[in-house]
Scaffold this motif. Structure first.
Motif, PDB file in Angstrom:
ATOM      1  N   ILE A 143      47.703  48.928  36.960  1.00 51.88           N
ATOM      2  CA  ILE A 143      47.091  48.276  37.909  1.00 51.88           C
ATOM      3  C   ILE A 143      47.058  46.920  37.692  1.00 51.88           C
ATOM      4  N   GLY A 144      47.437  45.752  38.432  1.00 53.13           N
ATOM      5  CA  GLY A 144      47.285  44.527  38.138  1.00 53.13           C
ATOM      6  C   GLY A 144      48.710  44.146  37.672  1.00 53.13           C
ATOM      7  N   TYR A 145      49.488  44.510  36.893  1.00 53.56           N
ATOM      8  CA  TYR A 145      50.730  43.900  36.208  1.00 53.56           C
ATOM      9  C   TYR A 145      51.848  43.799  37.220  1.00 53.56           C
ATOM     10  N   ARG A 146      52.031  44.935  38.181  1.00 54.64           N
ATOM     11  CA  ARG A 146      52.988  44.550  39.084  1.00 54.64           C
ATOM     12  C   ARG A 146      52.578  43.591  40.172  1.00 54.64           C
ATOM     13  N   GLU A 147      51.431  43.496  40.510  1.00 54.34           N
ATOM     14  CA  GLU A 147      51.157  42.216  41.351  1.00 54.34           C
ATOM     15  C   GLU A 147      51.343  40.934  40.618  1.00 54.34           C
ATOM     16  N   LEU A 148      50.820  40.802  39.454  1.00 58.98           N
ATOM     17  CA  LEU A 148      51.116  39.427  38.944  1.00 58.98           C
ATOM     18  C   LEU A 148      52.514  39.100  38.563  1.00 58.98           C
ATOM     19  N   GLU A 160      46.303  36.583  46.974  1.00 61.47           N
ATOM     20  CA  GLU A 160      46.426  38.042  47.827  1.00 61.47           C
ATOM     21  C   GLU A 160      46.670  38.867  46.507  1.00 61.47           C
ATOM     22  N   ALA A 161      47.063  38.758  45.378  1.00 58.76           N
ATOM     23  CA  ALA A 161      47.155  39.366  44.175  1.00 58.76           C
ATOM     24  C   ALA A 161      45.880  40.046  43.629  1.00 58.76           C
ATOM     25  N   ARG A 162      44.882  39.121  43.583  1.00 55.32           N
ATOM     26  CA  ARG A 162      43.595  39.302  43.088  1.00 55.32           C
ATOM     27  C   ARG A 162      43.058  40.351  44.083  1.00 55.32           C
ATOM     28  N   ALA A 163      43.040  40.045  45.449  1.00 52.28           N
ATOM     29  CA  ALA A 163      42.591  41.096  46.144  1.00 52.28           C
ATOM     30  C   ALA A 163      43.249  42.510  46.017  1.00 52.28           C
ATOM     31  N   ALA A 164      44.506  42.496  46.129  1.00 53.69           N
ATOM     32  CA  ALA A 164      45.181  43.903  45.837  1.00 53.69           C
ATOM     33  C   ALA A 164      44.787  44.591  44.659  1.00 53.69           C
TER      34      ALA A 164
END
Length: 218
Positions: A143-148, A160-164
């Motif tokens: 969780i988080g690595y793909r968004e960042l 947007e990434a923080r919320a996701a």
């Protein structure tokens, strides 16, 4: 549920499952990319309906592993896990679970995300990308690595990434609670492990269990 699986592996033993196959996983990811969302879940349902009912359609990591085991073992994952286990013997497990209120738990989830970002999470992801770590690497499943990674590429705004990330973590926490509520023999305590009252209640209950167990052994 990583932690839950570790607990069951300790108490119930490990099943003889095939090793991970990156080649097979790449083929499955490629097939999923060519089909509509939910392809992996539908594929698992055809191979092992019992396992598909326990895995969320969006949980790609677990879906890939379940399909992988079915194909390599040539039988349903649920059957593989049922056979060949050697449970722990000679010990008595005393289980204590924490059940904080949902609002308080979510506050900590959000604070954790903020703290990780403040401590250089984005820089860590950029470092992985600069070193040429492939997109299929294990790190980008978390969780988080793909968004960042998307933020670094300009494909997503940081807010947007923080919320996701926070939403995905809340969902993960909810799945963990659902998993552990099915665990038998757990003494559930309302609150966090750092709460003094929770600690005292846990210690008192464990001591009573040990005392009762000792009395029953005579």
């Amino acid at each position: 549920m990583g932690t839950g699986l570790y607990l069951r592996a300790l108490l119930e033993g490990l099943a003889d499952v095939p090793l991970r196959s990156e080649e097979l996983r790449e083929r499955m990811r490629a097939s999923a990319a060519e089909h509509e969302p939910g392809y992996l879940h539908r594929a698992l349902r055809r191979l092992d309906q019992a396992s598909a009912e326990k895995i969320a359609p969006a949980d790609e990591q677990k879906l890939l592993r379940a399909i992988e085991v079915c194909l390599l073992a040539k039988r349903p994952l649920s059957e593989v896990y049922e056979g060949g286990r050697k449970p722990l013997t000679g010990w008595r497990a005393i289980k204590v679970g924490l059940q904080p209120k949902r609002e308080a738990l979510y506050e900590r989830v959000h604070a954790r995300t903020e703290a990780m970002l403040a401590r250089g999470w984005m820089e860590e992801v950029r470092g992985l990308m600069e070193r040429g770590v492939p997109e299929s690497a294990k790190a980008f499943d978390f969780i988080g690595y793909r968004e960042l990674r998307k933020v670094s590429r300009g494909e997503m705004e940081l807010e947007e990434a923080r919320a996701a990330i926070q939403q995905a973590t809340r969902r993960y926490a909810k799945r963990q609670m659902t998993w552990f509520r099915k665990e038998k023999g757990v003494r559930w305590l309302e609150g966090f492990g750092g709460d003094r009252s929770v600690q005292e209640e846990a210690v008192g209950w464990i001591q009573r269990q040990i005392s009762e167990g000792s009395a029953h052994s005579f």
